[in-house]
Design a protein around this motif. Structure first.
Motif, mmCIF file in Angstrom:
data_model
loop_
_atom_site.group_PDB
_atom_site.id
_atom_site.type_symbol
_atom_site.label_atom_id
_atom_site.label_comp_id
_atom_site.label_asym_id
_atom_site.label_seq_id
_atom_site.Cartn_x
_atom_site.Cartn_y
_atom_site.Cartn_z
ATOM 1 N N LYS A 58 -7.150 9.119 13.563
ATOM 2 C CA LYS A 58 -5.758 9.271 14.007
ATOM 3 C C LYS A 58 -4.801 9.073 12.828
ATOM 4 N N ILE A 59 -5.069 8.069 12.002
ATOM 5 C CA ILE A 59 -4.207 7.836 10.837
ATOM 6 C C ILE A 59 -4.229 9.044 9.913
ATOM 7 N N LEU A 60 -5.384 9.646 9.734
ATOM 8 C CA LEU A 60 -5.487 10.804 8.848
ATOM 9 C C LEU A 60 -4.831 12.052 9.436
ATOM 10 N N ALA A 61 -4.939 12.229 10.736
ATOM 11 C CA ALA A 61 -4.509 13.483 11.356
ATOM 12 C C ALA A 61 -3.105 13.444 11.961
ATOM 13 N N GLU A 62 -2.578 12.264 12.202
ATOM 14 C CA GLU A 62 -1.281 12.137 12.856
ATOM 15 C C GLU A 62 -0.340 11.310 11.981
ATOM 16 N N ASP A 63 0.950 11.481 12.212
ATOM 17 C CA ASP A 63 1.940 10.705 11.468
ATOM 18 C C ASP A 63 2.213 9.390 12.176
ATOM 19 N N ASN A 64 1.811 8.300 11.535
ATOM 20 C CA ASN A 64 2.065 6.943 12.011
ATOM 21 C C ASN A 64 1.675 6.750 13.486
ATOM 22 N N ALA A 111 -4.099 9.755 0.686
ATOM 23 C CA ALA A 111 -4.498 9.560 2.083
ATOM 24 C C ALA A 111 -4.701 8.080 2.411
ATOM 25 N N TRP A 112 -5.078 7.293 1.432
ATOM 26 C CA TRP A 112 -5.364 5.872 1.661
ATOM 27 C C TRP A 112 -4.123 5.077 2.023
ATOM 28 N N ASP A 113 -2.950 5.618 1.726
ATOM 29 C CA ASP A 113 -1.686 4.944 2.053
ATOM 30 C C ASP A 113 -1.121 5.373 3.403
ATOM 31 N N ARG A 114 -1.770 6.319 4.069
ATOM 32 C CA ARG A 114 -1.304 6.738 5.395
ATOM 33 C C ARG A 114 -1.389 5.542 6.344
ATOM 34 N N THR A 115 -0.486 5.510 7.310
ATOM 35 C CA THR A 115 -0.401 4.356 8.190
ATOM 36 C C THR A 115 -0.478 4.718 9.668
ATOM 37 N N GLY A 116 -0.812 3.690 10.429
ATOM 38 C CA GLY A 116 -0.726 3.721 11.877
ATOM 39 C C GLY A 116 -0.122 2.397 12.308
ATOM 40 N N VAL A 117 0.198 2.294 13.587
ATOM 41 C CA VAL A 117 0.769 1.063 14.108
ATOM 42 C C VAL A 117 -0.175 0.519 15.176
ATOM 43 N N HIS A 118 -0.844 -0.574 14.820
ATOM 44 C CA HIS A 118 -1.745 -1.229 15.760
ATOM 45 C C HIS A 118 -0.898 -2.075 16.708
ATOM 46 N N VAL A 119 -1.176 -1.989 18.007
ATOM 47 C CA VAL A 119 -0.330 -2.675 18.989
ATOM 48 C C VAL A 119 -0.319 -4.188 18.829
ATOM 49 N N GLU A 120 -1.342 -4.765 18.209
ATOM 50 C CA GLU A 120 -1.386 -6.214 18.006
ATOM 51 C C GLU A 120 -1.080 -6.626 16.572
ATOM 52 N N ARG A 121 -1.463 -5.816 15.599
ATOM 53 C CA ARG A 121 -1.319 -6.205 14.189
ATOM 54 C C ARG A 121 -0.156 -5.532 13.483
ATOM 55 N N GLY A 122 0.435 -4.540 14.106
ATOM 56 C CA GLY A 122 1.546 -3.838 13.475
ATOM 57 C C GLY A 122 1.070 -2.748 12.524
ATOM 58 N N LYS A 123 1.897 -2.455 11.536
ATOM 59 C CA LYS A 123 1.621 -1.363 10.605
ATOM 60 C C LYS A 123 0.392 -1.661 9.750
ATOM 61 N N VAL A 124 -0.502 -0.670 9.641
ATOM 62 C CA VAL A 124 -1.732 -0.831 8.877
ATOM 63 C C VAL A 124 -2.033 0.476 8.143
ATOM 64 N N THR A 125 -2.472 0.359 6.885
ATOM 65 C CA THR A 125 -2.842 1.558 6.124
ATOM 66 C C THR A 125 -4.308 1.902 6.405
ATOM 67 N N LEU A 126 -4.677 3.105 6.048
ATOM 68 C CA LEU A 126 -6.072 3.505 6.177
ATOM 69 C C LEU A 126 -6.966 2.580 5.353
ATOM 70 N N GLU A 127 -6.531 2.254 4.147
ATOM 71 C CA GLU A 127 -7.309 1.360 3.293
ATOM 72 C C GLU A 127 -7.509 0.000 3.965
ATOM 73 N N GLU A 128 -6.451 -0.566 4.528
ATOM 74 C CA GLU A 128 -6.558 -1.852 5.208
ATOM 75 C C GLU A 128 -7.479 -1.777 6.420
ATOM 76 N N LEU A 129 -7.366 -0.695 7.155
ATOM 77 C CA LEU A 129 -8.195 -0.534 8.348
ATOM 78 C C LEU A 129 -9.671 -0.420 7.977
ATOM 79 N N LEU A 130 -9.985 0.387 6.968
ATOM 80 C CA LEU A 130 -11.371 0.504 6.530
ATOM 81 C C LEU A 130 -11.883 -0.850 6.036
ATOM 82 N N GLY A 131 -11.079 -1.539 5.240
ATOM 83 C CA GLY A 131 -11.467 -2.873 4.780
ATOM 84 C C GLY A 131 -11.724 -3.823 5.935
#
Length: 159
Positions: A58-64, A111-131
């Motif tokens: 979702k982070i890769l294919a969608e905006d935030n 692509a590693w700087d793309r972000t999503g918003v986790h409902v509990e943790r807030g904004k997260v980058t792809l790199e952070e999510l993979l980590g």
């Protein structure tokens, strides 16, 4: 990023090495009434892997995009983790990691700087999510080792 992707790829091998040769008794052992058995941990990891990959896609294919949460204890109970096939769960983890590693290795640097918003943790980058998923697997491998230690300690007491 290459190191993080390599860690992600090696996680499955570490998991398999940790559980290789465990007896059904050890796999089903629970150190406490509320703790998960190794068997249940493996099923959880397969579910977490599929959810994690969906979040990263979702982070890769969608905006935030919005990244939803789930109740892992409800999953374990309602989906009868104790009755599912742990060998199938291991195969699922292997195939998911192998197929998604291909995607990760092909990503451009931005692509590693793309972000999503986790409902509990807030904004997260792809790199952070993979980590986070690399660490998640490591944490459960450590939990499996604690289960094994508790099993061995109990067996010593019973002798």
């Amino acid at each position: 990023m290459r190191n993080l992707v390599e860690e992600y790829k090696k996680g499955y091998v570490s998991l398999v090495e940790t559980v290789a040769g465990l007896s059904p008794e050890i796999l089903s052992f629970k150190p406490s009434e509320t703790a998960w058995s190794v068997h249940e941990i493996l099923i959880h990891l397969a579910d977490a892997e599929s959810i994690g990959i969906q979040r990263m896609k979702k982070i890769l294919a969608e905006d935030n995009p919005l990244l939803t949460a789930y109740d892992q204890d409800a999953f374990a109970s309602i989906l009868s983790y104790k009755d599912q096939d742990y060998k199938l769960a291991l195969e699922i983890i292997k195939l998911l990691r192998k197929s998604f590693a291909f995607v990760l290795e092909a990503l451009p640097a931005e692509a590693w700087d793309r972000t999503g918003v986790h409902v509990e943790r807030g904004k997260v980058t792809l790199e952070e999510l993979l980590g986070g998923y690399v660490d998640h697997l490591k944490g459960h491998i450590a939990q499996i080792h604690r289960n094994l230690d508790a099993y061995r300690a109990l067996r010593l007491v019973q002798q």
